[in-house]
Design a protein around this motif. Structure first.
Motif, short mmCIF file in Angstrom:
data_model
loop_
_atom_site.label_atom_id
_atom_site.label_comp_id
_atom_site.label_asym_id
_atom_site.label_seq_id
_atom_site.Cartn_x
_atom_site.Cartn_y
_atom_site.Cartn_z
N UNK A 185 45.12 21.65 20.03
CA UNK A 185 45.28 21.73 21.48
C UNK A 185 43.96 21.32 22.11
N UNK A 186 44.07 20.86 23.35
CA UNK A 186 42.86 20.57 24.11
C UNK A 186 42.95 21.32 25.43
N UNK A 187 42.00 22.18 25.67
CA UNK A 187 41.93 22.91 26.93
C UNK A 187 40.95 22.21 27.87
N UNK A 188 41.25 22.26 29.14
CA UNK A 188 40.35 21.71 30.14
C UNK A 188 40.11 22.71 31.25
N UNK A 189 38.95 22.62 31.84
CA UNK A 189 38.58 23.50 32.95
C UNK A 189 37.96 22.63 34.03
N UNK A 190 38.56 22.67 35.20
CA UNK A 190 38.05 21.90 36.33
C UNK A 190 37.32 22.84 37.28
N UNK A 191 36.12 22.46 37.64
CA UNK A 191 35.31 23.31 38.51
C UNK A 191 35.13 22.70 39.89
N UNK A 192 35.04 23.56 40.88
CA UNK A 192 34.74 23.13 42.24
C UNK A 192 33.91 24.21 42.92
N UNK A 193 33.16 23.79 43.94
CA UNK A 193 32.34 24.75 44.67
C UNK A 193 31.04 25.10 43.98
N UNK A 194 30.69 24.36 42.91
CA UNK A 194 29.44 24.59 42.20
C UNK A 194 28.78 23.24 41.93
N UNK A 195 27.48 23.30 41.68
CA UNK A 195 26.77 22.09 41.24
C UNK A 195 26.99 22.02 39.74
N UNK A 196 28.08 21.39 39.37
CA UNK A 196 28.56 21.46 37.99
C UNK A 196 27.52 20.97 37.00
N UNK A 197 26.82 19.90 37.35
CA UNK A 197 25.86 19.31 36.42
C UNK A 197 24.66 20.22 36.16
#
Length: 122
Positions: free
Chosen positions: A18-30
């Motif tokens: 399986x491949x899980x993904x997590x999408x982030x918003x509202x943060x300086x992801x880098x």
């Protein structure tokens, strides 16, 4: 407002992937270290994998050589590729943003997603 949304969980047979993904918003992801945790019924939440801003990775002994964490800063995603899954990998998987403190300690993470269920049948 920080938001983390996981996807990709499901039911898979032992030995599958399986491949899980997590999408982030509202943060300086880098600029944020990211972790994947899991929690099985009746057990404590445990760190599965972590990836730092610079790409350093850390894994739980139980998933080394089977799981791979990677990030895409442009898309603001962190993913977990899980191979050779075992029934004991069954849990709810969460992604989280690293704050200060020990990497393996869940209290060192300040924002969490809602989780995605992974079930591995024998």
């Amino acid at each position: 407002q920080v938001q983390l949304v996981e996807s990709g969980g499901g039911l898979v047979q032992a030995g599958g992937s399986l491949r899980l993904s997590c999408a982030g918003s509202g943060i300086i992801f880098s600029s944020t270290g990211m972790g994947w945790y899991r929690q099985a019924p009746g057990k404590q939440r445990e760190l599965v994998a972590f990836i730092s801003v610079g790409g350093f990775t850390l894994y739980a002994d139980s998933v080394k050589d089977r799981f791979t964490i990677f990030r895409n800063n442009a898309q603001k995603t962190v993913s977990l590729r899980m191979n050779s899954l075992k029934p004991e990998d069954t849990a709810i998987y969460y992604c989280a943003t690293k704050s200060y403190g020990t990497t393996r300690n869940p209290t060192s993470y300040d924002y969490w997603g809602q989780g995605t269920q992974v079930t591995v049948s024998s």
